[in-house]
Design an enzyme around this catalytic site. Structure first.
Site, PDB file in Angstrom:
ATOM      1  N   SER A 145       0.845  -1.187   0.000  1.00  0.00           N
ATOM      2  CA  SER A 145       0.000   0.000   0.000  1.00  0.00           C
ATOM      3  C   SER A 145       0.887   1.246   0.000  1.00  0.00           C
ATOM      4  CB  SER A 145      -0.965  -0.028   1.190  1.00  0.00           C
ATOM      5  OG  SER A 145      -1.976   0.938   1.057  1.00  0.00           O
ATOM      6  N   GLU A 183      -9.049  -6.066  -2.566  1.00  0.00           N
ATOM      7  CA  GLU A 183      -8.598  -4.802  -1.991  1.00  0.00           C
ATOM      8  C   GLU A 183      -9.694  -4.122  -1.160  1.00  0.00           C
ATOM      9  OE1 GLU A 183      -5.463  -3.991  -2.064  1.00  0.00           O
ATOM     10  OE2 GLU A 183      -4.572  -4.868  -3.864  1.00  0.00           O
ATOM     11  N   HIS A 232      -7.466  -5.897   1.125  1.00  0.00           N
ATOM     12  CA  HIS A 232      -6.244  -5.109   1.215  1.00  0.00           C
ATOM     13  C   HIS A 232      -5.455  -5.537   2.458  1.00  0.00           C
ATOM     14  CE1 HIS A 232      -3.945  -1.574   0.016  1.00  0.00           C
ATOM     15  NE2 HIS A 232      -4.005  -1.055   1.222  1.00  0.00           N
TER      16      HIS A 232
END
Length: 546
Positions: free
Chosen positions: A231, A363, A460
């Protein structure tokens, strides 16, 4: 009489202590912690540090790698004469305080918010040997949270012990300056602040300088360093690849769900935010030094208002934002970051650095925002998609079936990441994978978590415990079942092999071909790992048109 009896009892216990201590030491299990005044002592450029040994892994936490004044570039920490105890994590950068959480999501993530201090430039090391002249590959982890939040201890998956042990690699993680402390461009107000726009990234480079100068004493090879992050951490990896002064400090790079930033903030707009900040605080340009003294809370609040004002102005002018909105992060300041990400001169800086790039299937999925989607019927899912894709809905459904033939839940038709991380990863891989550049390997993590009736899917951050071989530490997210351990063994070995040689292949996976824009080779990580070629090309073409 009672006092005398108690005294005799205490004396007898005290008299047994040396014998008891010796007995515990001689019969202790191999995985016991060994922590004492003389164990795990290593010399660094600033002085000696003492860690501890856990399950055979030498562990060091909170080692200072730099120091700085607010908005100023980092410098080496002041040396110390005594042996510095380094057995607990250092402070994290100040950020917005967490006052409430979403219970069902917090169950999966299990955050550790740490304690804050602006003097947050410290790092952690895990290694299986010290002072032994071995040259182990070094893997430097850059945490997520964008450029505004997070830390090296935020998630239990970040612990480096198991990865270090499995691959005989040295794992390093670190904290650095974030948000307004790391990315406030005050360069318009004098030479003193010429570097202020990117000091948060300069901290990362300072940590890599520390690794280069010190990691050999921790059993690592300073000439074989891989930077990897997820990320915001992946975006930090990319940013370092565009910093000329960081060239040579790392030799391989891994970007996990971090390709969402495709450009740096322009200097003009970064300086507009700083001007709005001074205005919000009632300061004139010649009072800019006052920003170094006001409280973080006041500075942070004013910075948010300044960003909102500039964002509204940019929106009115029809200008695009980096990452979907105006936030703190690196900018093309013409100094530390002289090039944009599409600039050939910027790409050339790290063209010899092999890359591993990828994302997860789901995600930030729609069903997390709207839980009703989880129980949609097929008809309801199609109606939902019809509102978004109109007459392209049927083509979309066929493209999903082609890309993901095992799709069964109606919500799965909606929850695929198609607008942010996956498209960004493909774009970054296409820019990087040129004929004269180092190899690129592409992956996609599709494995679905069974926890909470499968609501987390391939969310995610879910791949991190698999890569760090931390399934047991992260059972709330992974479920801790046999399939998770099997996949973790495959993924962590691939990351280790990439760190060692720049090639992630190993016998537990099908042959993983190098990526090119022509072949679209992507390793799909799931219960059955397979390599596919342009598996979602049709799907991405449909969604990119929206």
């Amino acid at each position: 009489m009672k006092k005398k009896t108690l005294s005799l009892l205490l004396l007898s216990v005290i008299g047994l202590l040396p014998m008891t201590s010796f007995s515990q030491k001689s019969t202790a299990p191999a995985d016991a912690i060994i922590a004492n005044a003389s164990t795990a002592v290593v010399q660094t450029g600033s002085g000696k540090v003492r860690g501890y040994i856990h399950k055979g892994t030498y562990t060091y936490k909170g080692i200072p790698y730099a120091e700085s004044e607010r908005f100023m570039p980092p410098s080496k920490p002041k040396p110390w004469s005594d042996v510095r105890s380094s057995m607990t994590y250092g402070p994290v950068c100040p950020m917005d305080a967490t006052t409430s959480v979403n219970d069902v999501l917090e169950f999966a993530f299990n955050h550790n918010w740490g304690y804050t201090n602006e003097n947050c430039q410290s790092l952690n090391v895990w290694t299986s040997g010290i002072n032994d002249n071995k040259k182990r590959p070094v893997m430097v982890w850059l945490h997520g949270g964008g450029f505004t939040a997070g830390s090296s201890i935020e998630l239990p998956s970040y612990d480096g012990e198991n990865l270090s042990k499995k691959g005989d690699v040295v794992v390093v993680s670190l904290n650095h300056r974030l948000n307004i402390l790391g990315f406030c461009d005050l360069s318009a107000y004098g030479e003193k602040y010429k570097s202020s726009a990117n000091v948060g990234v300069m901290d990362l480079e300072a940590a890599l300088h520390w690794v280069r100068d010190n990691i050999a004493n921790f059993g690592g090879d300073p000439n074989n360093v891989t930077i990897f992050g997820q990320s915001g951490g992946g975006a930090k990896v990319t940013t370092l690849m565009y910093a000329p002064s960081a060239k040579g400090l790392f030799h391989k790079a891994i970007v996990q769900s971090g390709s969402y930033r495709t450009s740096f903030l322009e200097k003009e707009n970064a300086q507009k935010v700083s001007a709005a900040l001074l205005e919000e605080l009632g300061l004139k340009p010649n009072q800019v030094d006052s920003l170094q003294k006001i409280s973080y809370e006041k500075l942070n609040a004013a910075g948010k208002i300044a960003q909102q004002k500039v964002q509204a102005q940019m929106k009115a002018e029809g200008k695009a934002f980096v990452g979907g909105g105006l936030g703190w992060g690196p900018s093309q300041d013409g100094n530390y970051l002289p090039y944009q990400q599409v600039d050939p001169a910027g790409l050339a800086i790290s063209k010899d650095v092999p890359m591993l790039i990828g994302s997860t299937k789901n995600e930030f999925m729609a069903s997390l925002i709207n839980p009703a989607i989880r129980s949609f019927s097929t008809e309801e899912a199609k109606a939902f998609l019809q509102k978004k894709y109109g007459d392209k809905t049927e083509a979309y459904l066929k493209a999903v079936e082609k890309a993901y033939p095992n799709t069964t839940k109606p919500s799965d038709l909606i929850d695929i990441d198609l607008t942010m991380f996956r498209p960004g990863a493909v774009k970054q891989a296409n820019m990087k994978a040129t004929a004269d550049a180092a190899p690129v390997y592409m992956y996609m993590f599709n494995w679905q978590s069974p926890v909470m009736d499968g609501m987390y899917k391939a969310i995610h951050c879910i791949e991190i415990p698999f890569i760090f071989n931390n399934i047991a530490r992260c059972e709330e997210m992974t479920g801790g079942g046999a399939s998770a351990y099997v996949l973790s063994n495959k993924m962590s070995q691939a990351w280790i092999n990439f760190a060692k040689s720049g090639n992630p292949n190993h016998k537990g996976l099908p042959t993983w071909q190098k990526y090119s824009a022509e072949n679209g080779a992507t390793m799909i990580f799931d219960n059955q790992c397979v390599q596919k070629f342009h598996h979602d090309k049709d799907l991405l073409e449909i969604t990119s048109a929206k």
